[in-house]
Write an enzyme that holds these catalytic residues in place. Structure first.
Site, PDB file in Angstrom:
ATOM      1  N   ASN A  24      -3.359  -1.580  11.847  1.00 10.49           N
ATOM      2  CA  ASN A  24      -4.353  -2.434  12.505  1.00 10.49           C
ATOM      3  C   ASN A  24      -5.569  -2.626  11.602  1.00 10.49           C
ATOM      4  O   ASN A  24      -5.570  -2.185  10.453  1.00 10.49           O
ATOM      5  CB  ASN A  24      -4.747  -1.861  13.871  1.00 10.49           C
ATOM      6  CG  ASN A  24      -5.232  -0.421  13.770  1.00 10.49           C
ATOM      7  OD1 ASN A  24      -5.825  -0.021  12.759  1.00 10.49           O
ATOM      8  ND2 ASN A  24      -4.977   0.357  14.810  1.00 10.49           N
ATOM      9  N   PHE A  27       1.269  10.440   2.662  1.00 11.53           N
ATOM     10  CA  PHE A  27       0.649   9.906   3.887  1.00 11.53           C
ATOM     11  C   PHE A  27       1.444   8.737   4.464  1.00 11.53           C
ATOM     12  O   PHE A  27       2.037   8.865   5.542  1.00 11.53           O
ATOM     13  CB  PHE A  27      -0.788   9.489   3.594  1.00 11.53           C
ATOM     14  CG  PHE A  27      -1.548   9.003   4.803  1.00 11.53           C
ATOM     15  CD1 PHE A  27      -1.825   9.851   5.860  1.00 11.53           C
ATOM     16  CD2 PHE A  27      -1.998   7.681   4.880  1.00 11.53           C
ATOM     17  CE1 PHE A  27      -2.516   9.398   6.978  1.00 11.53           C
ATOM     18  CE2 PHE A  27      -2.691   7.219   5.977  1.00 11.53           C
ATOM     19  CZ  PHE A  27      -2.949   8.087   7.033  1.00 11.53           C
ATOM     20  N   PHE A  59       3.785   0.580   8.993  1.00 10.35           N
ATOM     21  CA  PHE A  59       3.873   1.581   7.924  1.00 10.35           C
ATOM     22  C   PHE A  59       4.830   2.700   8.320  1.00 10.35           C
ATOM     23  O   PHE A  59       5.096   2.938   9.506  1.00 10.35           O
ATOM     24  CB  PHE A  59       2.486   2.144   7.583  1.00 10.35           C
ATOM     25  CG  PHE A  59       1.804   2.878   8.711  1.00 10.35           C
ATOM     26  CD1 PHE A  59       1.994   4.249   8.890  1.00 10.35           C
ATOM     27  CD2 PHE A  59       0.962   2.210   9.587  1.00 10.35           C
ATOM     28  CE1 PHE A  59       1.353   4.925   9.913  1.00 10.35           C
ATOM     29  CE2 PHE A  59       0.325   2.881  10.626  1.00 10.35           C
ATOM     30  CZ  PHE A  59       0.527   4.240  10.793  1.00 10.35           C
ATOM     31  N   HIS A 105      -3.037   4.475  16.308  1.00  8.72           N
ATOM     32  CA  HIS A 105      -1.983   3.559  15.880  1.00  8.72           C
ATOM     33  C   HIS A 105      -0.756   3.726  16.781  1.00  8.72           C
ATOM     34  O   HIS A 105      -0.421   4.843  17.187  1.00  8.72           O
ATOM     35  CB  HIS A 105      -1.587   3.833  14.420  1.00  8.72           C
ATOM     36  CG  HIS A 105      -2.678   3.522  13.447  1.00  8.72           C
ATOM     37  ND1 HIS A 105      -2.820   2.288  12.845  1.00  8.72           N
ATOM     38  CD2 HIS A 105      -3.710   4.290  13.002  1.00  8.72           C
ATOM     39  CE1 HIS A 105      -3.872   2.319  12.044  1.00  8.72           C
ATOM     40  NE2 HIS A 105      -4.434   3.515  12.123  1.00  8.72           N
ATOM     41  N   GLN A 116       2.944   1.182   3.424  1.00 12.08           N
ATOM     42  CA  GLN A 116       2.573   0.094   4.337  1.00 12.08           C
ATOM     43  C   GLN A 116       3.081  -1.244   3.818  1.00 12.08           C
ATOM     44  O   GLN A 116       3.061  -1.506   2.613  1.00 12.08           O
ATOM     45  CB  GLN A 116       1.052   0.055   4.504  1.00 12.08           C
ATOM     46  CG  GLN A 116       0.573  -0.925   5.568  1.00 12.08           C
ATOM     47  CD  GLN A 116      -0.919  -0.783   5.823  1.00 12.08           C
ATOM     48  OE1 GLN A 116      -1.479   0.287   5.657  1.00 12.08           O
ATOM     49  NE2 GLN A 116      -1.558  -1.876   6.221  1.00 12.08           N
ATOM     50  N   LEU A 133      -4.205  10.191  13.007  1.00 11.25           N
ATOM     51  CA  LEU A 133      -3.863   8.839  13.471  1.00 11.25           C
ATOM     52  C   LEU A 133      -3.478   8.795  14.947  1.00 11.25           C
ATOM     53  O   LEU A 133      -3.196   7.720  15.476  1.00 11.25           O
ATOM     54  CB  LEU A 133      -2.698   8.283  12.642  1.00 11.25           C
ATOM     55  CG  LEU A 133      -2.910   8.179  11.133  1.00 11.25           C
ATOM     56  CD1 LEU A 133      -1.653   7.640  10.463  1.00 11.25           C
ATOM     57  CD2 LEU A 133      -4.096   7.295  10.804  1.00 11.25           C
ATOM     58  N   ARG A 193       0.841  -1.206   0.000  1.00  7.86           N
ATOM     59  CA  ARG A 193       0.000   0.000   0.000  1.00  7.86           C
ATOM     60  C   ARG A 193       0.869   1.245   0.000  1.00  7.86           C
ATOM     61  O   ARG A 193       1.863   1.317   0.732  1.00  7.86           O
ATOM     62  CB  ARG A 193      -0.907  -0.009   1.235  1.00  7.86           C
ATOM     63  CG  ARG A 193      -1.958   1.104   1.210  1.00  7.86           C
ATOM     64  CD  ARG A 193      -2.728   1.147   2.499  1.00  7.86           C
ATOM     65  NE  ARG A 193      -3.675   2.256   2.535  1.00  7.86           N
ATOM     66  CZ  ARG A 193      -4.114   2.856   3.639  1.00  7.86           C
ATOM     67  NH1 ARG A 193      -3.679   2.440   4.821  1.00  7.86           N
ATOM     68  NH2 ARG A 193      -4.968   3.861   3.581  1.00  7.86           N
TER      69      ARG A 193
END
Length: 399
Positions: free
Chosen positions: A103, A61, A115, A128, A64, A124, A56
């Site tokens: 998660n 941003f 990530f 996280h 991942q 976030l 990802r």
């Protein structure tokens, strides 16, 4: 940025990820987030992340990875199930290069996925677990990943991968890696190298004609078996207009081949001779030209010096011939006179200035010295001062 780094706690532990886009060093906050760090370190020791991809990528941003299936839905923790979140007041999503747990969009659902942040992400916070940071210049390798192209599902078209992991500083001495069955890279390579030993057959199901193509193929096989080896009309028919003799005999073919070989050898010999005869082109540079000019000048100077020496020798010979009729006493007096004359000439050349302006200055200095001497003299006579012969000569020259 320096204030942000100062607020962060001191790290403990270090891991190196060797990726397809370069090395990435991760420093761990093992005191602040011990569960997440222990999970990450043990999975690295077990080679869990080897040959996995970063599935990802959201530009600006995050990047991942950590899923062995490469789908974004797999991955397990070392605890056998999902483990709890760990938050710390001094660890915030306020910059790029932070490493956090991914998660299932639910609290306390951490597994193996993680990530890297590519910028600030305050949304976030307290969702996280931040357990590490990318250190040094290896952050630029993470930023290189962010430049990759993605599809509509935020998946890179050419996903970067983790080749291997290495623990540079283990903060947990009591970790015992588990014996997890992984497909080794060597087995994968062997599978790629293996080629199918099956004979190539036509799959008529893939063709658009289907059964018709299959029937045609069978007919072709039957006809070829019946006819056997293909022969020409010269051999099969008894037509007198068609000759059965070979146009070119085997002996003639061999002769032609030998001729071609001899011609080729002759051409090679000629080319070799031409190459040997070609003289190498001498390239003269500016430095070489300067060196040649300097050599010529030095040779000219040497010849001039030799010529001067010869002239001196000739003059001495002439003088010796002139003095041959003189006595020893007369010769001594003549030699002394010549020495004095040479000394006088050398002094005269030193005293005489070369240019007009220098001569005038020289005469003026002599005049001043002469007038000073007259003034200093105690005699009261008012005679016109007599100028020296050198000044009188200069005056006459000026007029």
């Amino acid at each position: 940025m320096s204030n942000i780094y100062n607020l962060e706690p001191v790290t403990k532990g270090k891991v190196l990820l060797t990726t397809s886009h370069g090395d990435i060093e991760i420093e761990l906050w093992a005191r602040e987030t011990p569960k997440a760090c222990r999970n990450f370190v043990q999975l690295c020791l077990e080679c869990y992340y080897d040959d996995t991809i970063f599935h990802r990528l959201v530009k600006g941003f995050c990047v991942q990875g950590g899923d062995p299936t490469g789908t974004g839905t797999g991955g397990e923790s070392i605890y056998g199930s999902d483990f709890a979140d760990e938050f710390h007041q001094r660890l915030k999503f306020n910059r790029r290069g932070l490493v956090a747990m991914a998660n299932k969009s639910e609290p306390n659902s951490n597994g193996s996925q993680f990530f890297f942040t590519l910028g600030e992400a305050p949304e976030l916070q307290k969702k996280h677990t931040i357990f590490g940071k990318v250190s040094g210049n290896t952050i630029f390798n993470v930023m290189r990943m962010s430049e990759l192209e993605t599809d509509n599902n935020e998946r890179p078209l050419e996903p970067p991968s983790i080749k291997k992991t290495e623990i540079l500083n283990n903060p947990f001495d009591d970790i015992i890696p588990r014996d997890i069955k992984h497909k080794s890279t060597e087995e994968k390579k062997e599978k790629k190298k293996k080629k199918s030993q099956m004979k190539a057959t036509k799959n008529f199901k893939l063709l658009s004609f289907g059964e018709e193509a299959e029937e045609d193929e069978g007919e072709v096989h039957e006809v070829s078996n019946k006819l056997g080896k293909i022969a020409s009309a010269h051999d099969k028919t008894n037509d007198p207009s068609l000759s059965k003799e070979v146009a070119v005999s085997a002996a003639q073919l061999e002769e032609d081949r030998e001729k071609m070989k001899t011609q080729a050898e002759r051409i090679r010999d000629k080319l070799k001779k031409e190459l040997d005869e070609v003289k190498p082109v001498v390239v003269t540079t500016q430095k070489q030209e300067k060196l040649k000019a300097l050599k010529k000048e030095s040779e000219q100077l040497l010849t001039d010096i030799k010529g001067i020496g010869k002239e001196e020798k000739e003059e001495r010979k002439k003088e010796a011939e002139k003095d041959s009729h003189l006595n020893e006493s007369e010769r001594k007096t003549v030699n002394e006179f010549r020495k004095e004359l040479n000394e006088f000439k050398s002094k005269q050349t030193e005293m005489k200035p070369k240019s007009k302006s220098e001569r005038e200055k020289h005469t003026m200095t002599l005049l001043e010295e002469f007038t000073k001497k007259l003034k200093d003299s105690s005699s009261g006579e008012t005679k016109e001062p007599e100028l020296p012969d050198e000044i009188m000569g200069e005056k006459q020259r000026s007029y």
